[in-house]
Each structure stands twice: as C-alpha cells, then as structure tokens.
Design a protein around this motif. Structure first.
Motif, PDB file in Angstrom:
ATOM      1  N   LYS A   1      -7.470   5.264  15.104  1.00 45.83           N
ATOM      2  CA  LYS A   1      -7.523   3.954  14.446  1.00 45.83           C
ATOM      3  C   LYS A   1      -7.424   4.121  12.939  1.00 45.83           C
ATOM      4  CE  LYS A   1     -10.219   1.541  17.944  1.00 45.83           C
ATOM      5  NZ  LYS A   1     -11.517   0.934  18.278  1.00 45.83           N
ATOM      6  N   THR A   2      -8.154   5.100  12.418  1.00 38.96           N
ATOM      7  CA  THR A   2      -8.109   5.342  10.975  1.00 38.96           C
ATOM      8  C   THR A   2      -6.708   5.754  10.558  1.00 38.96           C
ATOM      9  OG1 THR A   2     -10.400   6.096  11.083  1.00 38.96           O
ATOM     10  CG2 THR A   2      -9.201   6.612   9.090  1.00 38.96           C
ATOM     11  N   GLU A   3      -6.103   6.578  11.329  1.00 33.09           N
ATOM     12  CA  GLU A   3      -4.742   7.035  11.033  1.00 33.09           C
ATOM     13  C   GLU A   3      -3.765   5.859  11.095  1.00 33.09           C
ATOM     14  OE1 GLU A   3      -2.339   9.628  13.801  1.00 33.09           O
ATOM     15  OE2 GLU A   3      -3.134  11.118  12.396  1.00 33.09           O
ATOM     16  N   ASP A   4      -3.938   5.003  12.088  1.00 25.81           N
ATOM     17  CA  ASP A   4      -3.073   3.827  12.201  1.00 25.81           C
ATOM     18  C   ASP A   4      -3.261   2.901  10.993  1.00 25.81           C
ATOM     19  OD1 ASP A   4      -2.021   4.710  14.565  1.00 25.81           O
ATOM     20  OD2 ASP A   4      -3.323   3.465  15.853  1.00 25.81           O
ATOM     21  N   LYS A   5      -4.503   2.724  10.561  1.00 25.21           N
ATOM     22  CA  LYS A   5      -4.757   1.877   9.401  1.00 25.21           C
ATOM     23  C   LYS A   5      -4.091   2.468   8.168  1.00 25.21           C
ATOM     24  CE  LYS A   5      -9.172  -0.138  10.740  1.00 25.21           C
ATOM     25  NZ  LYS A   5     -10.613  -0.188  10.455  1.00 25.21           N
ATOM     26  N   ILE A   6      -4.268   3.781   8.009  1.00 31.82           N
ATOM     27  CA  ILE A   6      -3.659   4.443   6.852  1.00 31.82           C
ATOM     28  C   ILE A   6      -2.149   4.328   6.917  1.00 31.82           C
ATOM     29  CG2 ILE A   6      -3.306   6.690   5.748  1.00 31.82           C
ATOM     30  CD1 ILE A   6      -6.158   7.420   6.516  1.00 31.82           C
ATOM     31  N   PHE A   7      -1.601   4.537   8.084  1.00 25.52           N
ATOM     32  CA  PHE A   7      -0.154   4.462   8.249  1.00 25.52           C
ATOM     33  C   PHE A   7       0.360   3.034   7.985  1.00 25.52           C
ATOM     34  CE2 PHE A   7       3.668   4.133  10.937  1.00 25.52           C
ATOM     35  CZ  PHE A   7       4.447   5.079  10.292  1.00 25.52           C
ATOM     36  N   SER A   8      -0.398   2.061   8.494  1.00 24.37           N
ATOM     37  CA  SER A   8       0.024   0.678   8.280  1.00 24.37           C
ATOM     38  C   SER A   8      -0.088   0.303   6.808  1.00 24.37           C
ATOM     39  CB  SER A   8      -0.764  -0.279   9.167  1.00 24.37           C
ATOM     40  OG  SER A   8      -2.107  -0.288   8.803  1.00 24.37           O
ATOM     41  N   ARG A   9      -1.047   0.785   6.079  1.00 25.59           N
ATOM     42  CA  ARG A   9      -1.181   0.515   4.653  1.00 25.59           C
ATOM     43  C   ARG A   9      -0.054   1.169   3.896  1.00 25.59           C
ATOM     44  NH1 ARG A   9      -7.567   1.093   3.326  1.00 25.59           N
ATOM     45  NH2 ARG A   9      -8.179  -0.789   4.407  1.00 25.59           N
ATOM     46  N   LYS A  10       0.283   2.383   4.305  1.00 28.88           N
ATOM     47  CA  LYS A  10       1.388   3.054   3.638  1.00 28.88           C
ATOM     48  C   LYS A  10       2.675   2.299   3.883  1.00 28.88           C
ATOM     49  CE  LYS A  10      -0.106   7.779   3.250  1.00 28.88           C
ATOM     50  NZ  LYS A  10       0.192   9.135   3.546  1.00 28.88           N
ATOM     51  N   LEU A  11       2.840   1.764   5.054  1.00 29.06           N
ATOM     52  CA  LEU A  11       4.028   0.977   5.364  1.00 29.06           C
ATOM     53  C   LEU A  11       4.061  -0.310   4.514  1.00 29.06           C
ATOM     54  CD1 LEU A  11       4.617   1.086   9.193  1.00 29.06           C
ATOM     55  CD2 LEU A  11       6.257   1.553   7.428  1.00 29.06           C
ATOM     56  N   GLU A  12       2.917  -0.916   4.399  1.00 26.35           N
ATOM     57  CA  GLU A  12       2.856  -2.136   3.607  1.00 26.35           C
ATOM     58  C   GLU A  12       3.132  -1.807   2.143  1.00 26.35           C
ATOM     59  OE1 GLU A  12      -0.890  -4.135   4.062  1.00 26.35           O
ATOM     60  OE2 GLU A  12      -0.582  -4.401   6.198  1.00 26.35           O
ATOM     61  N   GLU A  13       2.615  -0.757   1.666  1.00 26.98           N
ATOM     62  CA  GLU A  13       2.839  -0.373   0.276  1.00 26.98           C
ATOM     63  C   GLU A  13       4.291   0.031   0.040  1.00 26.98           C
ATOM     64  OE1 GLU A  13       0.130   2.681  -0.887  1.00 26.98           O
ATOM     65  OE2 GLU A  13      -1.588   1.396  -0.647  1.00 26.98           O
ATOM     66  N   SER A  14       4.845   0.673   0.997  1.00 29.89           N
ATOM     67  CA  SER A  14       6.242   1.092   0.813  1.00 29.89           C
ATOM     68  C   SER A  14       7.185  -0.107   0.948  1.00 29.89           C
ATOM     69  CB  SER A  14       6.604   2.188   1.805  1.00 29.89           C
ATOM     70  OG  SER A  14       6.514   1.705   3.103  1.00 29.89           O
ATOM     71  N   THR A  15       6.846  -1.109   1.702  1.00 27.01           N
ATOM     72  CA  THR A  15       7.674  -2.295   1.801  1.00 27.01           C
ATOM     73  C   THR A  15       7.448  -3.226   0.606  1.00 27.01           C
ATOM     74  OG1 THR A  15       6.007  -3.342   3.198  1.00 27.01           O
ATOM     75  CG2 THR A  15       7.924  -2.373   4.260  1.00 27.01           C
ATOM     76  N   ASN A  16       6.386  -3.158   0.003  1.00 26.60           N
ATOM     77  CA  ASN A  16       6.112  -4.001  -1.146  1.00 26.60           C
ATOM     78  C   ASN A  16       6.655  -3.378  -2.347  1.00 26.60           C
ATOM     79  OD1 ASN A  16       4.708  -5.909   0.203  1.00 26.60           O
ATOM     80  ND2 ASN A  16       2.741  -5.117  -0.411  1.00 26.60           N
TER      81      ASN A  16
END
Length: 163
Positions: free
Chosen positions: A148-163
């Motif tokens: 779950k932590t890894e998924d959260k980190i991955f999803s944040r990185k995705l959001e940051e990279s898309t922004n």
C-alpha cells in the motif's frame, strides 16, 4: 701326541666339573640322610605313641561325652535353625513383595511421566504452530502495508510527473 692326550684329559676334567653333578648330589644326599637320622632319632616314634595314647583316651571317654552332649543339644540347635530358616524365608518373601510393589510404583510413575511428556510435546507443538501462523499473518500484513505504501508513493510520483 702326548700333548693331545693331555688336552683331552683337561677337557674331560673341565667337562666333568661343569656338567657332572653326581659327586655333589651324592654328597648332599649323604649329608641330608645323616642329619635326618642323627637329629630326629626316636622323636617321631615318641610322638606317634603319644598321639596313639591320646586317641585311645578320646575314643574311650570323650567320644561318649561328645555323643551325650550332641544328643542333648543338637535337637535344640535343629529347632533354632528351623526357626531361623523360617524367619529368613519370611524376610525373603517380604523383600520380593516389596520389590514387586516398588516396581509397580516405578512403572506407574513412568507411565504418568510419559503421558505428561506427550501432553507437553502436544502443547508445545500447538504453540509452535500458532506462532508460525501468527508469523505468517504478520508477514502478510507487513507485505500488504508495504505494498500500500509503495502504491501510494508510486501514485504520488505519477501525479507529480503528470503535473
């Protein structure tokens, strides 16, 4: 030739003095016989006559006394021996009974300890299984938490990279 005969004579004398013990043994035997006959004289004969007199005395008087005393005391002794034998037999019987009782107690104690040991082993096995199961559960929980932590980190990185 005379010197050859002299050598042979000398060799014979040396041989006889080294290996021929007949004269020495003969002298020893004569000495022993002389000492035996002179020193002992009639001592042995006197002793034999004294022994014969004593045996005759014992045969006449002492034998009858001994027989009378035996007739008086031997039945009592036989009775006492019989009593002692019965006491010994009772002791032996008590000992064998006690040994059987002790063996029964020992066997009972062994069986009780074996049952207790089996229960202990069963309980320890059950506790080990519980611990193993809890360990696997916690391991799965930790894996899920990390996932779950890894998924959260991955999803944040995705959001940051898309922004």
């Amino acid at each position: 030739m005379a010197s050859g005969q002299g050598i042979v004579k000398d060799v014979r004398e040396i041989y006889s003095s080294l290996f021929d013990h007949k004269p020495v043994v003969h002298r020893e035997i004569e000495y022993f016989v002389k000492e035996f006959e002179d020193s002992r004289k009639d001592r042995e004969v006197d002793r034999l006559f004294k022994i014969l007199e004593r045996v005759t005395e014992l045969k006449g008087a002492e034998l009858q006394k001994t027989q009378a005393l035996g007739d008086i005391h031997l039945p009592k002794l036989a009775a006492e021996l019989h009593v002692a034998e019965s006491i010994a037999n009772k002791l032996i019987q008590k000992r064998s009974t006690a040994d059987a009782d002790v063996q029964t107690k020992l066997d009972k104690g062994r069986s009780e300890r074996a049952i207790e040991w089996d229960i202990f082993v069963h309980d320890m096995t059950a506790k080990c299984v519980k611990i193993d199961n809890k360990f696997v559960e916690k391991q799965e929980e930790i894996k899920d938490a990390f996932k779950k932590t890894e998924d959260k980190i991955f999803s944040r990185k995705l959001e940051e990279s898309t922004n």
